[in-house]
Design an enzyme around this catalytic site. Structure first.
Site, PDB file in Angstrom:
ATOM      1  CG  ASP A 186      -0.314  -0.531   2.481  1.00  0.00           C
ATOM      2  OD1 ASP A 186       0.934  -0.476   2.586  1.00  0.00           O
ATOM      3  OD2 ASP A 186      -1.031  -1.012   3.355  1.00  0.00           O
ATOM      4  CG  ASN A 197      -8.846  -1.743  12.073  1.00  0.00           C
ATOM      5  OD1 ASN A 197      -7.888  -2.365  11.623  1.00  0.00           O
ATOM      6  ND2 ASN A 197      -9.341  -0.672  11.492  1.00  0.00           N
ATOM      7  CG  HIS A 237      -5.659  -2.447   8.901  1.00  0.00           C
ATOM      8  ND1 HIS A 237      -5.805  -1.140   9.310  1.00  0.00           N
ATOM      9  CD2 HIS A 237      -4.327  -2.706   9.011  1.00  0.00           C
ATOM     10  CE1 HIS A 237      -4.630  -0.647   9.642  1.00  0.00           C
ATOM     11  NE2 HIS A 237      -3.712  -1.571   9.483  1.00  0.00           N
ATOM     12  CD  GLU A 287      -8.701   0.614   7.948  1.00  0.00           C
ATOM     13  OE1 GLU A 287      -8.504  -0.370   8.687  1.00  0.00           O
ATOM     14  OE2 GLU A 287      -8.188   1.730   8.164  1.00  0.00           O
TER      15      GLU A 287
END
Ligand code: F6R
Length: 245
Positions: free
Chosen positions: A67, A133, A135, A140
């Protein structure tokens, strides 16, 4: 899924680098999927030492990063291109032309990144960190399991977690371009590193939880070749006892 418990960051890096060395030495034209963030730093440090000791060469290796933030160019110290050059590429014998990071050119047609990965033969080993979380990449909670590389919105919790790298929260980009969950699952082998208590809940969902898009990491249960390297703190919410390394 293979669970490897390690004592500290250094041991995590040594274990991960040894796995990467095996892949590189088995095929000097391997394609590696790489990650940024704090989790892979000791892995990169160990790979640099191995390269300096002539134990491995990156000369014919191709890499694809997961990313990149949208709106930061490669000269920006917070960009993932800057991070990769600084943490790994500038210190090993890799050809920078063979190092790919999704960039602004990919924004118009992000799936081109997946096409390029396929053209290079697919990813042999994908290195991953893990978001608090759940990811992986910047996928996400709620991301489709079928997703390919695309533009994504970062959640408040990710922006909060990444503020530590910026002068203040307002500087953290709110969008990124990220390989999708399907792009990640296409890798032949996956190696995830997670350390610290704030990753314990995500590790529980990754290893023992229900497979659900609420915890994107849980999709890894469907992959046939996953190794998860964790410390005691990250393992603290697991119900089963996994032997230490
Ligand atoms: C980084 C990436 C993210 C990080 C994750 C964990 O390229 O895709 O998924 O791996 O946010 O970050 P750290 O390692 O800093 O805790």
């Amino acid at each position: 899924m293979k669970i490897i418990k390690v004592k500290n960051n250094l041991e995590a890096g040594q274990y991960a680098a040894a796995m990467i060395k095996k892949v590189i030495n088995a095929n000097p034209k391997s394609v590696l999927g790489l990650a940024t963030g704090s989790s892979p730093v000791t892995t990169y440090q160990t790979l640099i030492l191995m390269n300096q000791a002539n134990e491995i060469s990156f000369k014919t290796i191709t890499t694809f990063n997961l990313d990149e933030y949208l709106g930061l160019d490669s000269a920006n110290e917070q960009s993932y291109r800057y991070f990769m050059n600084n943490q790994l590429f500038n210190h090993v014998d890799i050809d920078l032309n063979n190092t790919f990071i999704p960039d602004n050119e990919d924004v118009l047609n992000p799936h081109k990144y997946d096409d390029l990965i396929a053209k290079k033969g697919g990813i042999d080993l994908q290195l991953l960190g893990l978001g608090i979380n759940g990811h992986i990449g910047f996928n996400e909670p709620g991301t489709s399991f079928e997703s390919l590389t695309s533009i994504v919105d970062l959640t408040e919790s990710t922006i909060e977690a990444n503020t530590r790298f910026f002068a203040d929260k307002s500087q953290v980009p709110t969008k990124a371009i990220s390989m999708g969950l399907k792009s990640i699952m296409n890798a032949k082998q996956i190696l995830l590193i997670a350390k610290g208590e704030n990753k314990a809940e995500a590790i529980f969902h990754l290893v023992e939880g229900k497979i659900t898009s609420k915890w994107p990491c849980s999709i890894l249960q469907n992959h046939a070749n996953v190794t998860v390297i964790i410390d005691e703190a990250a393992a603290s919410k697991l119900q089963e006892n996994y032997d230490s390394k």
